[in-house]
Scaffold this motif. Structure first.
Motif, short mmCIF file in Angstrom:
data_model
loop_
_atom_site.label_atom_id
_atom_site.label_comp_id
_atom_site.label_asym_id
_atom_site.label_seq_id
_atom_site.Cartn_x
_atom_site.Cartn_y
_atom_site.Cartn_z
N TYR A 1 159.22 -28.46 46.27
CA TYR A 1 160.44 -27.65 46.29
C TYR A 1 161.06 -27.43 44.92
CZ TYR A 1 160.13 -28.63 51.27
OH TYR A 1 159.68 -28.73 52.58
N ASP B 1 163.13 -27.77 41.31
CA ASP B 1 164.45 -28.26 40.92
C ASP B 1 165.48 -28.14 42.03
OD1 ASP B 1 163.56 -28.95 38.43
OD2 ASP B 1 164.19 -27.08 37.47
N ARG B 2 165.28 -27.22 42.96
CA ARG B 2 166.26 -27.05 44.04
C ARG B 2 166.17 -28.17 45.07
NH1 ARG B 2 163.98 -23.67 48.60
NH2 ARG B 2 161.73 -23.67 48.27
N TYR B 3 165.19 -29.07 44.92
CA TYR B 3 165.01 -30.10 45.95
C TYR B 3 166.24 -30.99 46.10
CZ TYR B 3 163.51 -34.33 48.28
OH TYR B 3 163.44 -35.40 49.14
N TRP C 1 169.28 -30.27 45.86
CA TRP C 1 170.31 -29.60 46.65
C TRP C 1 169.91 -29.53 48.13
CZ3 TRP C 1 174.79 -29.04 44.39
CH2 TRP C 1 174.84 -28.95 42.98
#
Length: 492
Positions: A15, A17-19, A21
C-alpha cells in the motif's frame, strides 16, 4: 526469508506511504463502535428503567458497569498486543463488542443487560489505547497532531450522530434497538482489520505467544479497587455509612497493594501490568492527573446531560438527540483544526483552553430552566464540545511524547485507565450529588412532573462538574515543556 502475508513489510510494500493512514482508518472504525456503545445507551436509560422497574442507582449501573469493565481491561492491552499482536487483539475485541451488542438487544432480564454491557466494556477497554500507540509509532512528530485530529474527528462522528438516531430508535422501536447500532461498525472493523492491521506487536516485532503470563494478581487488585471505589461512592450517599467507609477503605488498600505488587513484579525483571516508570516523566504524571479529573467531568456529564433534558426539562429522547447533534458536529469540526495546532502550539495552552471552555459550559447550564429557549441549551452544549475539541487531540500527545519508545504502549494504556477510572467515578458521583441536591430541595426523580426545585438540583450538579474542570486546569499547566521527540520511522 519470506515474510508472512500480514507482516508490516508486506503491507507497507503493498500500500505504500498511504498505508499508515489506512491502518489508522481501520482502528478508527472499531474505536467509533466502542465509544458509541459507551454513550448512546444513556438516551435509553429512562425507558429501560421503566421497563425493568429500576431505581436511579440500579439504572446507572448500565453505564457504570460498562465503565468499570472498560477501566480494568485497559490495563491488559499492552500484554495482549505483545502476546497476540495487533490483529488478533483488535479482532478479538471487536467480536466481543459485537456479541455484547446483540446480547443486550435480545436480553429479557436486567441482569443479562448488565452482562452484555460488561462484555462491551471489556472490548472497549482493550481497543481504545491502540490508536495512540499506532499514531506515536507510525507517524513522524510533525504529523502526529494532524493524525490525532483526523482520528478524533472520525471517532466523534459516531457519538455525534448516534444520540440523534438513537433517540428516534427509542421512540419508534424501544430501548432494545440501541444495542444493535454497533453491529454494522463491528462487522466493518473486522473486515478492515483482516486487510490492513498487521499481525505483529508494537515496534514491528513478532507477537510472542509463549511470553510471560498475564499478571492476574495485579488485575484482580485493580478490579477490586475500582469496584470498591464505585460502590463506596454510592454507599457514601445512601448509607449505611459504615458500609461506605469499609468499601472506600478497601478501595484504598487495594490501590496500595496494587502499586506495591507492580513495583515488586518490575524488580523481579518480569513484565508488570502497569509499568510505574512512566510516572517518572513529569509531563506524563501531570497528564494522568488531568486525565482523571477530565474523565470524571466528561463521563459524568454524558450521563447527566441526557437525564437532565428528559427528566428535568421533560424532553423526549428524539428531542434530546436532536439537541445534541449540533454540538457533536461542532466537536467533529474543532478536533482536526486543533490537531493541526497541536503540531505547533504548546500542549498546556490547548488543554487549558479546552478545560476552561468545558467548565464554562457546565456553569452556564445553571441558567437553563423550563422557560429557556432550546437554542440556549444547544449553544451551551456546543461550547462544551469546543472545549473537548481542544483537549482530545492534545492531552495524549502532551503526556506520551516524552516517554521512551518502549513505554508508549504502557503509557497509552495507563492514561486511558486513569481517565476511565475518573469517568467511572464521575458517573457515580453525578448520580450521588444529584440525589443529594434533590433531597435538599425536597424533590425526587420518581415524581412524574418536573419543578423549579428539580432544575435547581441539576444546576448545582453541573456546577460541581465546572469546579472539577478548574481543578484540572492546575495540573494542565504542568504539561508545559513536552517537546515532540523524534519518532522511529517504522510501522507501528
Amino acid at each position: 526469508m519470506t515474510q508472512p502475508s500480514g507482516s508490516i513489510a508486506v503491507l507497507r510494500e503493498r500500500y505504500g506511504d498511504r498505508y499508515r493512514w489506512l491502518l489508522l482508518l481501520s482502528v478508527m472504525v472499531g474505536t467509533m463502535a466502542s465509544i458509541m456503545s459507551s454513550t448512546i445507551v444513556n438516551v435509553a436509560i429512562p425507558d429501560m428503567s421503566h421497563y425493568f422497574a429500576l431505581g436511579q442507582e440500579r439504572a446507572q449501573w448500565v453505564t457504570s458497569g460498562f465503565m468499570v469493565a472498560t477501566t480494568v481491561s485497559m490495563l491488559t492491552t499492552p500484554w495482549l498486543l505483545s502476546r497476540y499482536g495487533y490483529r488478533a487483539t483488535y479482532v478479538g475485541a471487536m467480536v466481543l463488542l459485537l456479541a455484547g451488542g446483540i446480547g443486550g438487544g435480545v436480553a429479557s432480564q436486567f441482569s443479562l443487560v448488565l452482562v452484555a454491557r460488561v462484555a462491551e466494556g471489556l472490548a472497549a477497554g482493550v481497543v481504545q489505547p491502540i490508536p495512540a500507540v499506532i499514531i506515536l509509532y507510525a507517524f513522524k512528530p510533525h504529523e502526529q497532531g494532524r493524525a490525532s485530529g483526523i482520528f478524533g474527528m472520525g471517532v466523534v462522528l459516531a457519538p455525534a450522530i448516534g444520540p440523534s438516531v438513537g433517540g428516534l430508535l427509542v421512540d419508534w422501536f424501544g430501548w432494545r434497538s440501541i444495542f444493535f447500532m454497533v453491529v454494522p461498525l463491528c462487522l466493518a472493523s473486522i473486515a478492515l482489520a483482516y486487510k490492513f492491521v498487521p499481525v505483529t506487536a508494537p515496534g514491528g516485532v513478532p507477537a510472542n505467544r509463549r511470553g510471560e503470563p498475564l499478571d492476574w494478581r495485579g488485575l484482580t487488585l485493580g478490579t477490586l479497587g475500582t469496584l470498591g471505589l464505585l460502590n463506596g461512592l454510592v454507599a457514601l450517599h445512601s448509607g449505611p455509612y459504615a458500609e461506605a467507609a469499609l468499601l472506600m477503605g478497601g478501595a484504598a488498600l487495594s490501590l496500595v497493594l496494587f502499586l506495591w505488587w507492580q513495583r515488586r513484579v518490575t524488580q523481579r525483571g518480569q513484565k508488570p501490568l502497569m509499568d510505574l516508570r512512566v510516572f517518572e516523566y513529569r509531563q506524563f504524571a501531570m497528564g494522568s492527573v488531568v486525565a482523571f479529573i477530565y474523565g470524571t467531568a466528561l463521563f459524568g456529564s454524558t450521563y447527566l446531560l441526557p437525564v437532565f433534558m428528559q427528566l428535568g426539562l421533560q424532553l423526549s429522547p428524539s428531542h434530546v438527540g436532536t439537541i445534541m447533534l449540533p454540538s457533536g458536529i461542532v466537536l467533529a469540526i474543532t478536533i482536526p483544526l486543533v490537531g493541526r495546532l497541536a503540531d505547533r502550539v504548546a500542549t498546556h495552552w490547548l488543554v487549558s483552553t479546552g478545560l476552561a471552555l468545558l467548565g464554562l459550559s457546565f456553569a452556564l447550564m445553571m441558567l437553563v430552566g423550563l422557560q429557556s429557549a432550546l437554542w440556549t441549551l444547544v449553544l451551551f452544549a456546543a461550547l462544551g464540545r469546543i472545549g473537548l475539541g481542544f483537549i482530545l487531540p492534545s492531552l495524549n500527545l502532551g503526556a506520551l511524547r516524552p516517554l521512551d519508545k518502549a513505554l508508549i504502549s504502557q503509557g497509552s494504556s495507563i492514561i486511558g485507565f486513569v481517565r476511565m477510572l475518573g469517568g467511572a467515578a464521575g458517573v457515580s458521583l453525578c448520580g450521588i450529588v444529584l440525589e443529594w441536591r434533590l433531597g435538599v430541595h425536597g424533590d425526587s426523580l420518581a415524581a412524574t412532573t418536573t419543578s423549579p426545585a428539580r432544575i435547581a438540583a441539576f444546576g448545582e450538579t453541573f456546577l460541581m462538574l465546572a469546579g472539577l474542570c478548574l481543578l484540572a486546569l492546575i495540573a494542565a499547566w504542568q504539561l508545559r515543556g513536552a517537546p515532540a521527540q523524534a519518532s522511529a520511522e517504522q510501522l507501528p
